[in-house]
Design a protein around this motif. Structure first.
Motif, mmCIF file in Angstrom:
data_model
loop_
_atom_site.group_PDB
_atom_site.id
_atom_site.type_symbol
_atom_site.label_atom_id
_atom_site.label_comp_id
_atom_site.label_asym_id
_atom_site.label_seq_id
_atom_site.Cartn_x
_atom_site.Cartn_y
_atom_site.Cartn_z
ATOM 1 N N LEU A 79 0.676 -1.180 -0.097
ATOM 2 C CA LEU A 79 0.142 0.051 0.024
ATOM 3 C C LEU A 79 0.887 1.180 -0.042
ATOM 4 C CD1 LEU A 79 -2.973 1.334 0.469
ATOM 5 C CD2 LEU A 79 -2.426 1.305 2.901
ATOM 6 N N PRO A 81 -0.018 4.906 0.396
ATOM 7 C CA PRO A 81 -1.182 5.867 0.555
ATOM 8 C C PRO A 81 -0.964 7.358 0.241
ATOM 9 C CG PRO A 81 -0.116 5.674 2.413
ATOM 10 C CD PRO A 81 0.804 4.717 1.632
ATOM 11 N N VAL A 85 -6.060 5.521 4.537
ATOM 12 C CA VAL A 85 -6.527 4.264 4.070
ATOM 13 C C VAL A 85 -6.746 3.185 4.922
ATOM 14 C CG1 VAL A 85 -6.408 2.537 2.164
ATOM 15 C CG2 VAL A 85 -5.620 4.987 1.749
ATOM 16 N N LYS A 86 -7.788 2.586 5.200
ATOM 17 C CA LYS A 86 -8.003 1.310 5.841
ATOM 18 C C LYS A 86 -8.327 0.449 4.665
ATOM 19 C CE LYS A 86 -10.315 3.727 9.658
ATOM 20 N NZ LYS A 86 -9.482 3.435 10.989
ATOM 21 N N ILE A 87 -7.838 -1.057 5.398
ATOM 22 C CA ILE A 87 -7.765 -2.081 4.501
ATOM 23 C C ILE A 87 -8.701 -3.310 5.247
ATOM 24 C CG2 ILE A 87 -6.514 -4.023 3.315
ATOM 25 C CD1 ILE A 87 -4.018 -2.472 3.788
ATOM 26 N N GLU A 96 -4.084 -0.659 8.257
ATOM 27 C CA GLU A 96 -4.413 0.564 7.763
ATOM 28 C C GLU A 96 -3.146 1.420 7.711
ATOM 29 O OE1 GLU A 96 -6.073 3.251 10.905
ATOM 30 O OE2 GLU A 96 -6.097 1.243 12.158
ATOM 31 N N LEU A 123 -10.864 -1.036 0.281
ATOM 32 C CA LEU A 123 -10.096 0.019 0.707
ATOM 33 C C LEU A 123 -10.726 1.290 0.948
ATOM 34 C CD1 LEU A 123 -7.115 -0.199 -1.815
ATOM 35 C CD2 LEU A 123 -7.409 -1.438 0.615
ATOM 36 N N CYS A 125 -10.835 5.158 1.704
ATOM 37 C CA CYS A 125 -9.970 6.421 1.311
ATOM 38 C C CYS A 125 -10.771 7.620 1.768
ATOM 39 C CB CYS A 125 -9.538 6.354 0.041
ATOM 40 S SG CYS A 125 -8.803 4.800 -0.601
ATOM 41 N N CYS A 134 -4.715 6.000 -3.386
ATOM 42 C CA CYS A 134 -3.476 5.346 -3.221
ATOM 43 C C CYS A 134 -3.146 4.490 -4.429
ATOM 44 C CB CYS A 134 -3.912 4.049 -1.713
ATOM 45 S SG CYS A 134 -5.156 3.243 -2.126
ATOM 46 N N PHE A 136 -1.832 0.425 -4.953
ATOM 47 C CA PHE A 136 -1.633 -0.856 -4.257
ATOM 48 C C PHE A 136 -1.385 -2.086 -5.041
ATOM 49 C CE2 PHE A 136 -5.875 0.476 -5.256
ATOM 50 C CZ PHE A 136 -6.277 -0.726 -5.664
#
Length: 685
Positions: A79, A81, A85-87, A96, A123, A125, A134, A136
């Motif tokens: 990742l 970013p 960003v959270k995954i 994240e 993801l 954002c 991001c 990725f």
């Protein structure tokens, strides 16, 4: 596997391998060149400030894709970013970004948990004035894994992204995700006609296109065809009504681009509509036609293939689908068929030598091997032109020939090209000359070298390898240079191969141990001083390849023989009681490693049989013990191969090799070389 002959052990491996991989084929999917798709670095680029320019600061967008996994595993995921960003994987938060990676747009690596089957990656954002979105995907350049769009996009490659959201979803479920509005916009394909001007907006007046579709009849039937295009059915012109046999039929339409194309296929007796479908894509996709053009005049419609680009009025092109910027795209989802990479190069080398050994004793199995070799290599050769077109037109990363289209290392090309030349000695391969010349040009003129001409690694997509020299590269270069020298009848390539050994020895040979260090790091001006088993195996085995073709009177043969004997002596002193060599050769506590054991067995056998040793008996015994060890420790009764180290990075710590660089079942880094070892053991016996 105990108490069996070397060739019986080889046959067991081959039978399992072929049963799993001899029926490989390519996969086709739709691809829309819009939104979030892979670029030249093989990662997905999602600059949401560009994709959603009206999104207010503080809003959010969800990025959604699907990853199909063959089993429960982890996916190494990078990742980069642009903002927070959270995954999420299958609805659960698994990682994240942090403030450091957000500020510097630096890479973070995550191990994403994957279940068997389809996995939903989401993801989340946040839009900030520092960035929104991001990059990725693969953690290292040229790994060819990819994501598919969810089912609402017919599972084409890529990811969809939501309209900007002011508030977050309470839970991430399929139901809540389906409630959002998504980009890119999906084409409407249910109309009765096909608008060719949306596919070829720059076409000139009078230019034409070819459309391909198909239909299946359950029984013999009279069919009526109505269209404003000229029709060809199963390669013959058709109009009005025809009686057709049961089965699948291909229909080609030759049409002017300026007029929407219409087509009806009817049951002539009942007037019921017979549905047409795409000739290549599964029925789950809504696309009914493959479309080629523009052409200035009617092309030879029968010469258009599904695996190669073709000439149009605008240059080389491939099949389009209904809808703007929509293409048919090729993928190779079978990991061991039609791919071009260095472990498979060694695997096929082992198979061709096994075929030669079995020609008289088991001709039916030898024939199966030959068919697999020819089909695999021919598929690789035939798909190269498509792959280069794909790279130029569809974003830069391919799912066919991902190494040769991003060629920047010896790993990418030398091993497999060497095997193509080897297999081409006694098999009929068509059209290999172009790709062999690409490899020859790369290795001889483009691959970075030190001032003395020795290969080293720099300028790669895989930045960890920057400014290093790997002992592995002796195998990635020397066998090809040897075979190309014979193929082209040009000794300069053989001389290049010879000089590589002296150049690599200067930096990597550890004289007291009689072994090679795995890597030299020019950033720190140090050798790692780790005698990695397979790395030393590459060196010894490659040197045996060279000595087999080098004339007895060559002025450098004596020095090469001395080097071969020194490496052999360094190797054999570390053979254990069971005949095996270890992952770190001088570290008995490291695990027994099968590929380096096999390489040693090959080299020892060649040295004994060809008189390279002053005292051959220890090496004769060493080969026999190594083959017995492989049959007992590395090959089971089902033909599975055990104890093969996976592909490596490098370290100055032997504990990395012994404790982190662990073996994998049926790894192609070992299958082919074990077959070669068993063949050599049989020859020695």
């Amino acid at each position: 596997m105990k108490h069996v002959s070397s060739m019986d052990a080889a046959k067991t491996i081959v039978q399992r391998y072929l049963a799993s991989h001899e029926d490989g084929q390519y996969t086709w999917r739709p691809f829309v060149k819009r939104g979030i798709y892979r670029r030249e670095d093989y990662r997905y680029h999602a600059d949401l400030q560009s994709l959603l320019p009206s999104a207010p600061l503080g809003s959010y967008s969800y990025i959604w894709g699907v990853y199909p996994s063959t089993g429960e595993t982890t996916l190494r995921f990078a990742l980069i970013p642009y903002g927070p960003v959270k995954i999420y994987v299958n609805g659960a938060l698994v990682g994240e970004s942090d403030i450091f990676s957000e500020r510097y747009r630096s890479k973070q690596i995550f191990e994403l948990p994957m279940k068997k089957g389809l996995n939903d990656l989401v993801l989340l954002c946040e839009n900030t004035n520092g960035g929104f979105g991001c990059e990725f995907g693969t953690w290292v350049g040229k790994l060819d894994y990819y994501f598919l769009m969810p089912s609402l996009y017919s599972e084409m490659e890529g990811l969809c992204y939501s309209v900007a959201q002011e508030t977050l979803l309470e839970t991430l479920t399929l139901e809540s995700l389906h409630s959002l509005d998504w980009y890119p916009e999906r084409p409407e394909l249910l109309g009765e006609s096909v608008d060719l001007t949306s596919i070829f907006p720059d076409a000139k007046e009078g230019q034409c296109a070819v459309l391909a579709t198909s239909f299946t009849l359950e029984k013999d039937l009279w069919c009526t065809f109505r269209s404003n295009a000229r029709l060809f059915l199963d390669e013959l012109p058709v109009e009005g009504s025809l009686e057709l046999q049961a089965g699948r039929h291909t229909l080609l339409l030759h049409a002017r681009i300026e007029s929407p194309v219409t087509l009806e296929v009817l049951n002539a007796k009942t007037n019921d509509v017979i549905e047409v479908s795409n000739p290549v894509l599964p029925g789950s996709y809504p696309y009914r036609y493959l479309i080629a053009g523009p052409f200035d005049a009617r092309p030879d419609v029968y010469s258009l293939q599904y695996t190669k680009p073709f000439s149009t009025a605008n240059g080389e092109d491939f099949w389009h689908l209904e809808g703007e910027d929509t293409y048919l795209r090729m993928y190779n989802d079978n990991p061991l068929f039609g791919h071009w990479n260095y472990p498979l190069g060694v695997t096929l080398y082992g198979l061709v030598e096994t075929e030669r050994m079995l020609c008289s004793s088991d001709p039916s199995l030898a024939y199966r091997i030959a068919q697999y070799l020819e089909n695999h290599i021919q598929a690789s050769l035939d798909s190269y032109a498509y792959a280069m077109w794909d790279k130029e037109h569809l974003g830069g990363s391919t799912a066919v020939h991902h190494l040769m289209t991003s060629l920047d290392s010896l790993d990418d090309c030398g091993s497999f090209a060497s095997t193509v030349l080897e297999v081409g000695k006694d098999h009929e391969l068509h059209g290999f000359e172009e790709i062999i010349e690409v490899v020859r040009t790369y290795i001889s003129k483009i691959q970075p070298r030190l001032s003395d001409g020795t290969f080293f690694r720099t300028g790669l997509m895989h930045e960890f390898h920057e400014n290093t020299m790997w002992v592995d590269d002796l195998y990635m270069s020397v066998p090809f240079l040897i075979r190309y020298s014979l193929y082209a009848k040009d000794d300069s390539y053989l001389e290049d191969a010879i000089n590589q050994f002296f150049g690599f020895a200067k930096y990597l040979y550890m004289e007291e141990e009689g072994l090679m260090s795995h890597v030299y790091d020019f950033e720190r001006n140090i050798a790692t001083l780790i005698p990695w088993g397979r790395g030393n195996g590459w060196a010894l085995f490659s040197l045996s390849e060279l000595l087999m073709v080098l004339s007895e009177d060559h002025p450098k043969r004596k020095k090469l023989l001395t080097f071969f004997r020194s490496l052999s002596e360094g190797f054999i002193r570390h053979q254990d009681e069971e005949g095996m060599f270890h992952q770190v050769l001088d570290m008995e506590s490291s695990y027994q490693e099968s590929s380096c054991t096999a390489m040693a067995a090959c080299a020892f056998s060649r040295g004994v049989r060809r008189g390279w040793y002053e005292n051959p008996e220890p090496y004769r015994e060493g080969c026999v013990k190594a083959c017995d060890g492989l049959k007992k420790k590395a090959i089971d009764s089902d033909g599975h191969v055990h104890g093969v180290c996976r592909g490596s990075e490098f370290s100055c710590s032997r504990h990395y090799y012994a404790e982190q660089l662990l073996p994998r079942l049926d790894d192609t880094h070992g299958i082919g070389i074990i077959l070669l070892a068993l063949c050599e053991g049989e020859k020695l016996a």
